[in-house]
Scaffold this motif. Structure first.
Motif, PDB file in Angstrom:
ATOM      1  N   THR A  92       0.836  -1.205   0.000  1.00 48.70           N
ATOM      2  CA  THR A  92       0.000   0.000   0.000  1.00 48.70           C
ATOM      3  C   THR A  92       0.872   1.256   0.000  1.00 48.70           C
ATOM      4  O   THR A  92       2.082   1.190   0.246  1.00 48.70           O
ATOM      5  N   ALA A  93       0.237   2.394  -0.232  1.00 47.53           N
ATOM      6  CA  ALA A  93       0.957   3.673  -0.207  1.00 47.53           C
ATOM      7  C   ALA A  93       1.581   3.912   1.174  1.00 47.53           C
ATOM      8  O   ALA A  93       2.714   4.393   1.280  1.00 47.53           O
ATOM      9  N   ARG A  94       0.872   3.564   2.228  1.00 49.76           N
ATOM     10  CA  ARG A  94       1.417   3.711   3.593  1.00 49.76           C
ATOM     11  C   ARG A  94       2.629   2.803   3.800  1.00 49.76           C
ATOM     12  O   ARG A  94       3.636   3.208   4.358  1.00 49.76           O
ATOM     13  N   GLU A  95       2.502   1.560   3.360  1.00 51.87           N
ATOM     14  CA  GLU A  95       3.624   0.631   3.501  1.00 51.87           C
ATOM     15  C   GLU A  95       4.824   1.117   2.697  1.00 51.87           C
ATOM     16  O   GLU A  95       5.960   1.072   3.179  1.00 51.87           O
ATOM     17  N   ARG A  96       4.593   1.594   1.499  1.00 52.80           N
ATOM     18  CA  ARG A  96       5.677   2.102   0.660  1.00 52.80           C
ATOM     19  C   ARG A  96       6.371   3.298   1.316  1.00 52.80           C
ATOM     20  O   ARG A  96       7.598   3.381   1.308  1.00 52.80           O
ATOM     21  N   ALA A  97       5.592   4.190   1.871  1.00 52.88           N
ATOM     22  CA  ALA A  97       6.170   5.353   2.550  1.00 52.88           C
ATOM     23  C   ALA A  97       6.993   4.907   3.766  1.00 52.88           C
ATOM     24  O   ALA A  97       8.094   5.420   4.005  1.00 52.88           O
ATOM     25  N   GLU A 120       6.664  12.312   1.884  1.00 53.69           N
ATOM     26  CA  GLU A 120       5.713  11.258   1.518  1.00 53.69           C
ATOM     27  C   GLU A 120       5.230  10.520   2.765  1.00 53.69           C
ATOM     28  O   GLU A 120       4.042  10.206   2.889  1.00 53.69           O
ATOM     29  N   ALA A 121       6.122  10.243   3.684  1.00 51.96           N
ATOM     30  CA  ALA A 121       5.721   9.593   4.936  1.00 51.96           C
ATOM     31  C   ALA A 121       4.779  10.503   5.727  1.00 51.96           C
ATOM     32  O   ALA A 121       3.791  10.035   6.301  1.00 51.96           O
ATOM     33  N   LYS A 123       2.687  12.561   4.532  1.00 49.51           N
ATOM     34  CA  LYS A 123       1.372  12.528   3.876  1.00 49.51           C
ATOM     35  C   LYS A 123       0.574  11.300   4.300  1.00 49.51           C
ATOM     36  O   LYS A 123      -0.655  11.326   4.347  1.00 49.51           O
ATOM     37  N   GLN A 124       1.279  10.217   4.574  1.00 48.31           N
ATOM     38  CA  GLN A 124       0.630   8.939   4.860  1.00 48.31           C
ATOM     39  C   GLN A 124       0.336   8.704   6.343  1.00 48.31           C
ATOM     40  O   GLN A 124      -0.523   7.896   6.682  1.00 48.31           O
ATOM     41  N   PHE A 125       1.061   9.402   7.202  1.00 44.76           N
ATOM     42  CA  PHE A 125       0.936   9.159   8.639  1.00 44.76           C
ATOM     43  C   PHE A 125       0.691  10.469   9.377  1.00 44.76           C
ATOM     44  O   PHE A 125       1.294  11.493   9.054  1.00 44.76           O
TER      45      PHE A 125
END
Length: 159
Positions: A92-97, A120-121, A123-125
């Motif tokens: 997922t985008a979160r895992e990738r970040a 990017e991290a 943005k996801q967290f």
């Protein structure tokens, strides 16, 4: 010549036991680890730990955290392709970040933590979750260094 394909190479002899020789430090590391993973999805935490451990070449931690990930229901194909996560479509985008941030923090001497990776991290967290993620990455890198320096080795598995 006959070879035994099931024979394992002997595990290296552990150099020192930090729990025995630096007990206070070791207990505080356990507490630090517990605090670092608070609020992080357990499966995401294992992916981060596995990825950092692979980068650092820590067999002990790789064995422990892949086992733990499987117990949490992680799929084998995701574990097998984790070193090539950028090319695999199932993260997922979160895992990738989180994985990109893991690489940047683990390999901090290779360009530090680039703004693009951090952004990017972020943005996801949420901020608190991002702080916990950074703490988790720092903790696993510390555990990797403890295991490697003291030559902790995973126990051979039965086929």
């Amino acid at each position: 010549m006959t070879t035994n394909d099931t024979a394992y190479v002997p595990a290296p002899v552990q150099r020192i036991s930090l729990p025995e020789q630096a007990g206070d430090f070791y207990r505080r590391m356990v507490d630090l680890d517990r605090a670092a993973r608070a609020g992080i999805d357990p499966l995401l935490a294992e992916l981060v730990r596995i990825h950092a451990s692979a980068i650092n070449g820590c067999a002990f931690c790789l064995d422990m955290h892949t086992t733990d990930a499987r117990k949490l229901g992680e799929q084998e194909h995701r574990l097998h392709t984790l070193p090539a996560w950028r090319e695999a479509p199932w993260y997922t985008a979160r895992e990738r970040a989180a994985l990109a941030l893991t690489e940047a923090v683990t390999l901090v001497t290779d360009g530090h933590v680039p703004d693009a990776v951090y952004d990017e991290a972020a943005k996801q967290f949420e901020q608190q979750e991002l702080a916990q993620l950074i703490a988790l990455i720092i903790a696993i890198n510390s555990w990797n260094r403890i295991a490697i320096a003291s030559r902790m080795s995973p126990a051979p598995k039965q086929a």
